[in-house]
Write a protein that holds these residues in place. Sequence first.
Motif, PDB file in Angstrom:
ATOM      1  N   GLY A  50       2.981 -14.903   3.588  1.00 55.19           N
ATOM      2  CA  GLY A  50       2.066 -14.586   4.705  1.00 55.19           C
ATOM      3  C   GLY A  50       1.310 -13.197   4.558  1.00 55.19           C
ATOM      4  O   GLY A  50       1.280 -12.761   5.497  1.00 55.19           O
ATOM      5  N   GLU A  51       1.087 -12.864   3.249  1.00 50.97           N
ATOM      6  CA  GLU A  51       0.402 -11.691   3.106  1.00 50.97           C
ATOM      7  C   GLU A  51      -1.118 -11.825   3.357  1.00 50.97           C
ATOM      8  O   GLU A  51      -1.755 -10.638   3.551  1.00 50.97           O
ATOM      9  CB  GLU A  51       0.616 -10.964   1.865  1.00 50.97           C
ATOM     10  N   ILE A  70       0.335  -5.947   3.803  1.00 50.85           N
ATOM     11  CA  ILE A  70       1.712  -5.927   3.361  1.00 50.85           C
ATOM     12  C   ILE A  70       2.264  -4.720   3.968  1.00 50.85           C
ATOM     13  O   ILE A  70       1.554  -3.898   4.701  1.00 50.85           O
ATOM     14  CB  ILE A  70       2.137  -5.946   1.762  1.00 50.85           C
ATOM     15  N   TRP A  71       3.627  -4.675   4.214  1.00 50.98           N
ATOM     16  CA  TRP A  71       4.322  -3.668   4.942  1.00 50.98           C
ATOM     17  C   TRP A  71       4.955  -2.834   4.042  1.00 50.98           C
ATOM     18  O   TRP A  71       5.697  -1.684   4.556  1.00 50.98           O
ATOM     19  CB  TRP A  71       5.137  -4.282   5.927  1.00 50.98           C
ATOM     20  N   VAL A  87      -3.404  -2.250   3.068  1.00 48.98           N
ATOM     21  CA  VAL A  87      -4.443  -3.257   2.714  1.00 48.98           C
ATOM     22  C   VAL A  87      -4.760  -3.302   1.258  1.00 48.98           C
ATOM     23  O   VAL A  87      -4.929  -2.333   0.591  1.00 48.98           O
ATOM     24  CB  VAL A  87      -5.872  -2.651   3.226  1.00 48.98           C
ATOM     25  N   HIS A  88      -4.731  -4.512   0.856  1.00 45.07           N
ATOM     26  CA  HIS A  88      -5.109  -4.744  -0.497  1.00 45.07           C
ATOM     27  C   HIS A  88      -5.942  -6.226  -0.581  1.00 45.07           C
ATOM     28  O   HIS A  88      -5.811  -6.816   0.604  1.00 45.07           O
ATOM     29  CB  HIS A  88      -3.719  -5.075  -1.452  1.00 45.07           C
ATOM     30  N   GLY A  89      -6.648  -6.267  -1.626  1.00 44.15           N
ATOM     31  CA  GLY A  89      -7.337  -7.632  -1.877  1.00 44.15           C
ATOM     32  C   GLY A  89      -8.377  -7.625  -0.773  1.00 44.15           C
ATOM     33  O   GLY A  89      -8.918  -9.034  -0.797  1.00 44.15           O
ATOM     34  N   LEU A  90      -9.061  -6.894  -0.350  1.00 47.70           N
ATOM     35  CA  LEU A  90     -10.079  -7.095   0.786  1.00 47.70           C
ATOM     36  C   LEU A  90     -11.414  -7.742  -0.074  1.00 47.70           C
ATOM     37  O   LEU A  90     -11.992  -6.943  -0.743  1.00 47.70           O
ATOM     38  CB  LEU A  90     -10.486  -5.858   1.401  1.00 47.70           C
ATOM     39  N   THR A 107     -11.097  -3.301  10.826  1.00 46.24           N
ATOM     40  CA  THR A 107     -10.858  -3.161  12.025  1.00 46.24           C
ATOM     41  C   THR A 107      -9.805  -4.080  12.376  1.00 46.24           C
ATOM     42  O   THR A 107      -8.775  -3.675  13.293  1.00 46.24           O
ATOM     43  CB  THR A 107     -11.919  -3.256  12.894  1.00 46.24           C
ATOM     44  N   TRP A 108      -9.893  -5.286  12.214  1.00 45.42           N
ATOM     45  CA  TRP A 108      -8.842  -6.266  12.410  1.00 45.42           C
ATOM     46  C   TRP A 108      -7.356  -5.859  11.876  1.00 45.42           C
ATOM     47  O   TRP A 108      -6.611  -5.844  12.466  1.00 45.42           O
ATOM     48  CB  TRP A 108      -9.099  -7.781  12.016  1.00 45.42           C
ATOM     49  N   ALA A 109      -7.453  -5.438  10.617  1.00 48.81           N
ATOM     50  CA  ALA A 109      -6.222  -5.138   9.964  1.00 48.81           C
ATOM     51  C   ALA A 109      -5.517  -3.881  10.491  1.00 48.81           C
ATOM     52  O   ALA A 109      -4.293  -3.994  10.808  1.00 48.81           O
ATOM     53  CB  ALA A 109      -6.383  -4.591   8.389  1.00 48.81           C
TER      54      ALA A 109
END
Length: 162
Positions: A50-51, A70-71, A87-90, A107-109
Amino acid sequence: MEIHPAIARDAVTILTLRHAAEDWLRARGIDQWTPREVPLTVIEKQVLRGEFFVARDSRSAQIIGAVRLIWSDPEIWGESAVRAAYVHGLVIDRSLVGVGLGRDLLTWAARHARDEGAETLRLDCAETNPALRRYYRNFGFSEVGVRDLGRFEVVLFEKFLR
């Protein structure tokens, strides 16, 4: 554009977008991602956990971007007492560069992370990528440190969400 959790069959498209980004970076001499270093099996596992979230074109339903959220990120950030999202892999469809899709995904993230109780949004990029560093600063992130990953150094960025 609509953003939803990725599903198993999205992994191939996410990896295809990443490969295009890797090639683009390499062609410009930017050592951000080593081409083909991440196999499909890794993306598939991240999707199943779910990442990954995918951005789909509202009309065609085609995936036009993706972001991994991820958290915790002890490998790069260490342990943290602060509730943060990472945030990774954008990645975005290279044909849509310059239309604000990356900004929209960030912005969404940030909104999603805040809604889930995060105090900060964190990300990193290669120290040798001044354009991306400037992009993140312009988006409201602050440079808060540098981490040596062996192959290269990354700059740590943080944006407070409250």
